[in-house]
Design a protein around this motif. Structure first.
Motif: not given
Ligand code: 6R9
Length: 664
Positions: A137-138, A261, A265, A283, A285
């Motif tokens: 994750e991430d 999530r 996130d 970015k 989300t």
């Protein structure tokens, strides 16, 4: 042209406003004009409807947390998963319906159809494989892929396990790939052996490998999709490289529970060009982005689950993310995906596909429309396009002639045309007509969508009068907005907010988003976008930074200095004009020109190829030493030149002008 046709053309030429047909309005998703007022009165609560289009594991507390502008948070503490929203939740009712209808370029190749059930299965299998390869994750997973169905599979697989993706357009160079992997510290890559372009089987893996050689950290694993089969270029997989099909087969039947999530996130990163040489990692989300993509797909593209919808963009750009993958699949519709170009094998390829799949909505770029126009109406006329209900454009301003041609020859004057202004940063559409409500004005994108506060202002931030050119600004946040630039909050504030905001204030009223576009507004509140006001040029709807191109040119041996501007181009909207100063001892000959063009292709990709390379002993500079780009633009466009008296070297202007004329 018959007399009757001639009269029709003449009438259309003059007509400035068009109403959506009653037939369209009677079935449209959004038809109540009151929506504009309602959204204004109930702001930001108006966006609950967009959030309601999604399934949540846990509901959110607040629609908007604006306590720390411009770091807004939407749908706070809600929990959801994008892959669940685009796949699992449709299975019960729509499992056998087609999610992705993939059409390859070769006409003798069988198309690949993925029902929601099939797509769900493959996404699960690939998600399990990614986990086994070590993706957690991430972790940012980079995808350097052309238009193959494994690209949306990989995106959704990442979303399932909570690993943000960063898709790099396949037409970008090896160096561009390396830069983006380095910037995101990405240790995983999904790529492809090659793809077809106008009949040729292109080698993509060679570029990917070259890119990997330029990555400054360890890459844990690379997955390679075998697209070309026997037409492949025979590369052996290196250590740490895995065959996609084998991985999926090894995980046959795997089920991966979608990760819960948080609304805020990260879903993905998308690198885009800006004023400076370094691409910006935008970015996006999970909740706000998906809600925005889904809501705009429903309200503007009028998508319904039973439609067959086609966006002809490439998934390597934001348009493909929001309007091939996330928006349409969140709504459970059929999304067409086409590998090739509109003119292969013939100039009627798109119309053949529209006819064969009975496409309901077509969303494409003005550049493509200008090409169709040039090729002639006989190509669409060979096909039955009566399935079309709505047409859309995106990426660059559309000139009224091209708009009308699209409306008439593709839409048969029955389909509304939505001209949608938005950006990588906005996540989805911002300024456009709602097709079931508003009249259309060719050349003008339309009013801002309900709930958005868009103003056209002067350099001081004062609203300009209708008809006057100014700068487009967005005065309230919206769910689909970028949240920051990856690991660079400071640049985020400087690039998008500093211009018109009081950056010391924590009152959201004092914060204004500046997208760096010029625009004007008319008495009806319709906005005409005039183009970028920063050092970004828009070639065929592709956004390129002049600084990036300049640094590629300066990297060529023998080049001392370069200035790049966008010149008007009949087909591409804008084209790259490069003015180059050579070091002593180097000759501005064809060989040099080729090396410069090659340098740009290597560093960015063929889309950034200069249309003209003009060698000059000097560049026009102000007394303070700044290059006068506006002048160089005017020269490229053969326009009357502005004031040159403030130049340090006015005599160089005429010299450059003569050279450009010779180039043409
Ligand atoms: C979606 C997308 C964004 C830039 C934007 C503007 C130009 C996009 C437009 C348009 C006039 C439209 N642009 N749509 N200009 N009319 N309908 O294209 O994103 O690649 O980030 O480009 O494209 O200049 O600022 P992106």
């Amino acid at each position: 042209m018959s007399e009757e046709e001639g009269q029709l053309e003449a009438r259309l030429e003059e007509q400035e406003e068009f109403e959506p047909s009653e037939e369209f309005v009677s079935q449209a998703n959004v038809t109540d004009e009151g929506i504009y007022e309602e959204f204004e009165e109930d702001w930001p609560g108006c966006w609950e409807g967009a959030a309601d289009l999604l399934d949540w594991y846990e509901g959110y507390d607040e629609v908007l947390d604006d306590s720390n502008p411009p770091f807004y948070k939407w749908f706070t503490d809600g929990k959801l998963n994008v892959s669940d929203n685009c796949l699992d939740r449709h299975l019960e009712e729509r499992g056998d319906e087609v999610a992705i209808e993939w059409v390859g370029e070769p006409t003798d190749e069988e198309n690949r159809t993925f029902t929601y059930e099939e797509l769900h299965r493959e996404v699960n299998e690939f998600a399990a494989a990614l986990r086994d390869l070590g993706v957690e994750e991430d972790d940012v997973v980079t995808m350097y892929m052309p238009m193959v169905p494994e690209l949306p599979v990989a995106m959704l697989a990442c979303a399932r396990i909570g690993a943000p993706h960063s898709v790099v357009f396949a037409g970008f160079s090896a160096e561009a790939l390396a830069t983006r992997m380095n910037a995101a510290d990405s240790e995983f890559l999904v790529t492809c052996d090659g793809y077809y372009r106008r009949g040729d089987a292109l080698d993509h893996l060679e570029k990917a490998n070259e890119g990997l050689d330029g990555v400054d950290h360890d890459v844990e694993a690379t997955v390679v999709v075998d697209r070309l089969g026997d037409d492949g270029h025979g590369h052996d997989l290196r250590d740490g490289q895995h065959d996609y099909a084998e991985l999926v087969a090894d995980h046959e039947g795997a089920e991966v529970e979608p990760v819960h999530r948080d609304a805020e996130d990260m879903l993905f990163l998308m690198y885009t060009s800006g004023t400076t040489g370094k691409p910006k990692g935008v970015k996006h989300t999970t909740a706000g982005y998906l809600a925005w993509a889904a809501w705009t797909s429903q309200a503007v593209l009028d998508i319904k689950p039973d439609d067959t919808y086609w966006c002809s963009a490439d998934i390597g750009w934001i348009t493909g993310h929001s309007y091939i993958v996330y928006g349409p699949l969140a709504l459970g519709t059929t999304s067409v995906m086409y590998e090739g170009t509109p003119d292969y094998p013939e100039r009627d390829r798109l119309w053949e596909i529209v006819e064969e799949y009975e496409v309901d909505q077509l969303y494409t770029a003005p550049t493509a429309i200008r090409a169709f126009m040039k090729w002639g109406k006989q190509f669409p006329e060979e096909h039955d396009l009566s399935s079309l209900r709505l047409l859309g454009t995106v990426g660059e301003p559309i000139n009224p002639r091209a708009w009308k041609w699209y409306y008439q020859h593709i839409g048969n004057e029955e389909c509304p045309v939505v001209d949608t202004w938005w950006q990588t940063e906005t996540g989805g559409m911002m300024v456009t007509t709602l097709p079931g409500i508003k009249k259309m004005k060719p050349g003008s994108a339309g009013p801002p969508l309900p709930g958005l506060d868009v103003r056209i202002v002067d350099t001081k931030g004062e609203e300009v009068e209708p008809g006057r050119a100014g700068y487009l600004t967005v005065n309230k946040p919206w769910p689909g907005m970028l949240r920051t630039l990856y690991q660079n909050d400071e640049r985020f504030v400087n690039e998008y907010w500093a211009e018109y905001s009081d950056t010391d204030s924590d009152d959201p009223e004092d914060w204004v988003y500046f997208p760096e576009d010029g625009a004007k507004i008319d008495e009806d509140g319709y906005i005409t976008v005039l183009g970028r006001v920063d050092d970004v040029i828009n070639v065929s709807g592709h956004r390129l930074g002049t600084m990036e191109i300049e640094s590629a040119i300066v990297g060529v041996e023998g080049v001392a200095e370069a200035a790049v501007v966008g010149g008007d181009h009949e087909m591409k909207g804008e084209a790259v004009y490069a003015y180059v100063i050579l070091e002593d001892g180097y000759e501005g000959d064809d060989d040099m020109r080729e090396r410069i063009v090659g340098g740009v292709e290597d560093s960015i990709g063929p889309i950034a190829r200069p249309e003209a390379v003009v060698f000059t002993p000097e560049l026009p500079k102000t007394r303070s030493g700044k290059i006068m780009r506006r002048l160089l633009e005017q020269i490229a466009n053969d326009e009357e030149l502005g004031d040159t008296t403030t130049l340090r070297n006015p005599e160089i202007v005429e010299d450059i002008q003569t050279k450009v004329e010779r180039e043409d």
